[in-house]
Design a protein around this motif. Structure first.
Motif, PDB file in Angstrom:
ATOM      1  N   SER A 154       0.829  -1.202   0.000  1.00 32.28           N
ATOM      2  CA  SER A 154       0.000   0.000   0.000  1.00 32.28           C
ATOM      3  C   SER A 154       0.867   1.258   0.000  1.00 32.28           C
ATOM      4  CB  SER A 154      -0.935   0.001   1.213  1.00 32.28           C
ATOM      5  OG  SER A 154      -0.187  -0.089   2.421  1.00 32.28           O
ATOM      6  N   GLN A 155       2.017   1.177   0.687  1.00 37.09           N
ATOM      7  CA  GLN A 155       2.939   2.322   0.707  1.00 37.09           C
ATOM      8  C   GLN A 155       3.507   2.592  -0.688  1.00 37.09           C
ATOM      9  OE1 GLN A 155       3.058  -0.187   2.961  1.00 37.09           O
ATOM     10  NE2 GLN A 155       2.274   0.942   4.745  1.00 37.09           N
ATOM     11  N   ASP A 156       3.819   1.520  -1.412  1.00 37.38           N
ATOM     12  CA  ASP A 156       4.327   1.677  -2.779  1.00 37.38           C
ATOM     13  C   ASP A 156       3.294   2.345  -3.666  1.00 37.38           C
ATOM     14  OD1 ASP A 156       6.743   0.358  -2.181  1.00 37.38           O
ATOM     15  OD2 ASP A 156       5.842  -1.604  -2.581  1.00 37.38           O
ATOM     16  N   GLN A 176       0.838   4.362  -2.832  1.00 36.80           N
ATOM     17  CA  GLN A 176       0.604   5.761  -2.480  1.00 36.80           C
ATOM     18  C   GLN A 176       1.679   6.683  -3.035  1.00 36.80           C
ATOM     19  OE1 GLN A 176       0.293   5.481   1.776  1.00 36.80           O
ATOM     20  NE2 GLN A 176      -1.773   4.618   1.731  1.00 36.80           N
ATOM     21  N   GLY A 177       2.854   6.148  -3.281  1.00 33.34           N
ATOM     22  CA  GLY A 177       3.931   6.984  -3.789  1.00 33.34           C
ATOM     23  C   GLY A 177       4.124   6.916  -5.287  1.00 33.34           C
ATOM     24  N   LEU A 178       3.231   6.208  -6.009  1.00 30.99           N
ATOM     25  CA  LEU A 178       3.388   6.031  -7.450  1.00 30.99           C
ATOM     26  C   LEU A 178       3.077   7.306  -8.239  1.00 30.99           C
ATOM     27  CD1 LEU A 178       1.861   2.570  -8.456  1.00 30.99           C
ATOM     28  CD2 LEU A 178       4.272   3.215  -8.397  1.00 30.99           C
ATOM     29  N   SER A 179       3.923   7.601  -9.204  1.00 28.05           N
ATOM     30  CA  SER A 179       3.626   8.679 -10.142  1.00 28.05           C
ATOM     31  C   SER A 179       2.889   8.073 -11.338  1.00 28.05           C
ATOM     32  CB  SER A 179       4.932   9.321 -10.634  1.00 28.05           C
ATOM     33  OG  SER A 179       5.689   8.388 -11.404  1.00 28.05           O
ATOM     34  N   GLN A 187       5.284   6.028 -13.427  1.00 25.52           N
ATOM     35  CA  GLN A 187       5.616   4.736 -12.820  1.00 25.52           C
ATOM     36  C   GLN A 187       4.454   3.755 -12.979  1.00 25.52           C
ATOM     37  OE1 GLN A 187       6.525   6.360  -8.913  1.00 25.52           O
ATOM     38  NE2 GLN A 187       8.693   5.798  -9.119  1.00 25.52           N
ATOM     39  N   THR A 212      -4.771   4.367  -8.101  1.00 22.96           N
ATOM     40  CA  THR A 212      -3.373   4.614  -8.476  1.00 22.96           C
ATOM     41  C   THR A 212      -2.937   3.895  -9.758  1.00 22.96           C
ATOM     42  OG1 THR A 212      -2.698   2.831  -6.982  1.00 22.96           O
ATOM     43  CG2 THR A 212      -2.665   5.075  -6.107  1.00 22.96           C
TER      44      THR A 212
END
Length: 215
Positions: A86-88, A90-93, A96, A120
């Protein structure tokens, strides 16, 4: 009783393989099921079936997994192409997300992370026809990854036909025919008149000429 015999499928597949030879890459073998009396916008046209090929795809597919904690660890150990938490996510552009969507043939997602995945990764997966597959936290990840490496989607899009890969050109005609029969069985069950809604059956390699199956 099946409309098409195994022998008729093998004969057509052999011709399709012969006509498709000479490419510099391993081609897929595709089956095209042309439908009759089916409105693609009606209920009968809403066909989207996930089918595991009994003889395999003939090539390695990339299965990606979205999960946390134990699920992510098991997925990595089982050979998942990409594992995201889930952390990955949330940080996706956007860039990416598009890269990941291009690398994954299947995306298996823990049920409680489906909403986040939809926000996302969804915009990148949707145009590629790669809808995330929800899985429970207790899922047998090794078994699921193995299964989806050999799974295809049979679906009607904007034309009254279903085009689905049944393997690769270096597989035997017999194995390809077994895969084709498995797909046909599922499709026939979804059609209002069963095999009566199948107007034509065609095989071809990715870059080869189509070969019709004669009943």
């Amino acid at each position: 009783m099946p409309v098409y015999t195994r022998e008729s499928l093998v004969n057509a597949i052999e011709k399709a393989l012969a006509l498709g030879k000479g490419r510099r890459f391993k081609q897929s073998v595709e089956m095209i099921v042309v439908l009759r009396d089916i409105d693609v916008k009606g209920q009968a046209g809403k066909i989207r079936e996930f089918i595991t090929l009994p003889k395999g795809r003939g090539k390695e597919l990339s299965v990606c997994v979205v999960g946390d904690e134990e699920l992510a660890v098991k997925a990595r150990e089982a050979g998942a192409k990409i594992v995201l938490t889930s952390q990955d996510l949330q940080g996706l552009s956007k860039k990416q997300a598009k890269k990941i969507a291009g690398q994954c043939d299947w995306v298996l997602v823990r049920t409680d992370l489906m909403a986040l995945t939809g926000r996302t990764l969804g915009p990148a997966l949707g145009p590629r026809g790669k809808a995330p597959i929800p899985i429970p936290a207790s899922a047998n990840i090794p078994a699921l990854i193995k299964r989806y490496m050999n799974t295809v989607v049979a679906r009607v899009k904007d034309q009254p036909q279903i085009m689905v890969p049944i393997g690769a050109e270096d597989m035997s005609p017999g194995d390809l025919a077994e895969n084709a029969l498995a797909v046909l069985s599922v499709i026939e069950q979804r059609l209002p008149s069963g095999a009566g809604n199948i107007a034509k059956l065609v095989f071809k390699t990715t870059m080869g000429m189509p070969v019709e199956v004669y009943r």
